[in-house]
Design a protein around this motif. Structure first.
Motif, mmCIF file in Angstrom:
data_model
loop_
_atom_site.group_PDB
_atom_site.id
_atom_site.type_symbol
_atom_site.label_atom_id
_atom_site.label_comp_id
_atom_site.label_asym_id
_atom_site.label_seq_id
_atom_site.Cartn_x
_atom_site.Cartn_y
_atom_site.Cartn_z
ATOM 1 N N LYS A 118 29.136 40.071 40.239
ATOM 2 C CA LYS A 118 30.472 40.488 40.633
ATOM 3 C C LYS A 118 31.506 39.731 39.815
ATOM 4 C CE LYS A 118 29.207 41.586 45.368
ATOM 5 N NZ LYS A 118 29.232 43.018 45.226
ATOM 6 N N ARG A 158 35.447 38.440 40.073
ATOM 7 C CA ARG A 158 36.552 38.206 41.002
ATOM 8 C C ARG A 158 37.825 37.907 40.229
ATOM 9 N NH1 ARG A 158 33.189 34.129 44.811
ATOM 10 N NH2 ARG A 158 31.939 35.723 45.850
ATOM 11 N N TYR A 159 38.885 38.645 40.590
ATOM 12 C CA TYR A 159 40.207 38.418 40.016
ATOM 13 C C TYR A 159 41.206 38.461 41.160
ATOM 14 C CZ TYR A 159 44.585 39.262 37.577
ATOM 15 O OH TYR A 159 45.880 39.181 37.143
ATOM 16 N N LYS A 186 40.623 40.590 44.402
ATOM 17 C CA LYS A 186 39.794 41.771 44.154
ATOM 18 C C LYS A 186 38.439 41.349 43.610
ATOM 19 C CE LYS A 186 39.715 46.241 42.135
ATOM 20 N NZ LYS A 186 39.947 47.400 42.876
ATOM 21 N N GLU A 187 37.398 42.055 44.042
ATOM 22 C CA GLU A 187 36.041 41.784 43.577
ATOM 23 C C GLU A 187 35.381 43.116 43.237
ATOM 24 O OE1 GLU A 187 33.313 38.665 45.389
ATOM 25 O OE2 GLU A 187 32.524 40.521 46.230
ATOM 26 N N VAL A 188 34.810 43.232 42.033
ATOM 27 C CA VAL A 188 34.144 44.461 41.613
ATOM 28 C C VAL A 188 32.727 44.149 41.134
ATOM 29 C CG1 VAL A 188 36.275 45.657 40.993
ATOM 30 C CG2 VAL A 188 35.071 44.366 39.266
ATOM 31 N N VAL A 245 32.065 46.854 34.121
ATOM 32 C CA VAL A 245 32.482 46.870 35.524
ATOM 33 C C VAL A 245 32.319 48.288 36.069
ATOM 34 C CG1 VAL A 245 34.022 44.891 35.428
ATOM 35 C CG2 VAL A 245 34.892 47.126 34.811
ATOM 36 N N LEU A 253 39.218 47.098 37.064
ATOM 37 C CA LEU A 253 39.704 45.765 37.398
ATOM 38 C C LEU A 253 41.036 45.611 36.678
ATOM 39 C CD1 LEU A 253 38.949 43.035 38.781
ATOM 40 C CD2 LEU A 253 38.167 42.298 36.540
ATOM 41 N N VAL A 305 39.300 34.709 35.540
ATOM 42 C CA VAL A 305 38.394 35.406 36.442
ATOM 43 C C VAL A 305 37.200 34.517 36.762
ATOM 44 C CG1 VAL A 305 39.023 37.737 35.700
ATOM 45 C CG2 VAL A 305 37.196 36.524 34.518
ATOM 46 N N SER A 364 39.480 44.028 26.911
ATOM 47 C CA SER A 364 39.060 45.025 27.887
ATOM 48 C C SER A 364 39.120 46.394 27.215
ATOM 49 C CB SER A 364 39.994 44.987 29.097
ATOM 50 O OG SER A 364 39.700 46.036 29.977
#
Length: 111
Positions: free
Chosen positions: A22, A24-25, A28-30, A46, A50, A58, A75
C-alpha cells in the motif's frame, strides 16, 4: 546517470519484483504493486488514483519490506517513481530484503 533527454535516472541497479503493498499519502491509502526496486528507489503501479504531486512525501507498506519512506519523483499512467529518504531506514530495509528474501522474477509476457 544522465540520458540524452537530460533526465536524471536512478544510479543503483534495479531488480524486477512483484510485491504487493500500500502507498500512504496524507490520509489516503491505495493498493499498489512494486514493479522494480533498488537501494535508492522504487517504481510501483497503483490500483486507483493517488492525487500527489512530485516532491510529496509518501510511505510504502509491504509485508516483505516493512514501511519505507520516500519522495515521489515522477508519476505517469498509474505508475509512481519514489526516491527513498537518505536519512531513513529504507535503504537498510531494502538491502536486507535483497540479502534474505529476493528471488529473480522473469517477465510473463515477452515483447
Amino acid at each position: 546517470m544522465m540520458n540524452n533527454l537530460n533526465i536524471i535516472t536512478r544510479k543503483a541497479e534495479r531488480k524486477i519484483c512483484r510485491i504487493f503493498g500500500k502507498v500512504r499519502y496524507l490520509n489516503k491509502e491505495v493498493d499498489a504493486r512494486i514493479v522494480n526496486l533498488s537501494t535508492s528507489g522504487i517504481a510501483l503501479e497503483v490500483r486507483s488514483p493517488l492525487h500527489a504531486s512530485s516532491g510529496s512525501r509518501v510511505q510504502i507498506v509491504a509485508d516483505d519490506l516493512g514501511a519505507l519512506q520516500g519522495i515521489i519523483r515522477w508519476s505517469h499512467n498509474g505508475r509512481l517513481g519514489i526516491q527513498f529518504d537518505p536519512n531513513s531506514n529504507s535503504r537498510a530495509q531494502v538491502s536486507s530484503y535483497f540479502r534474505f528474501f529476493h528471488r529473480d522474477v522473469k517477465p510473463v509476457l515477452m515483447r
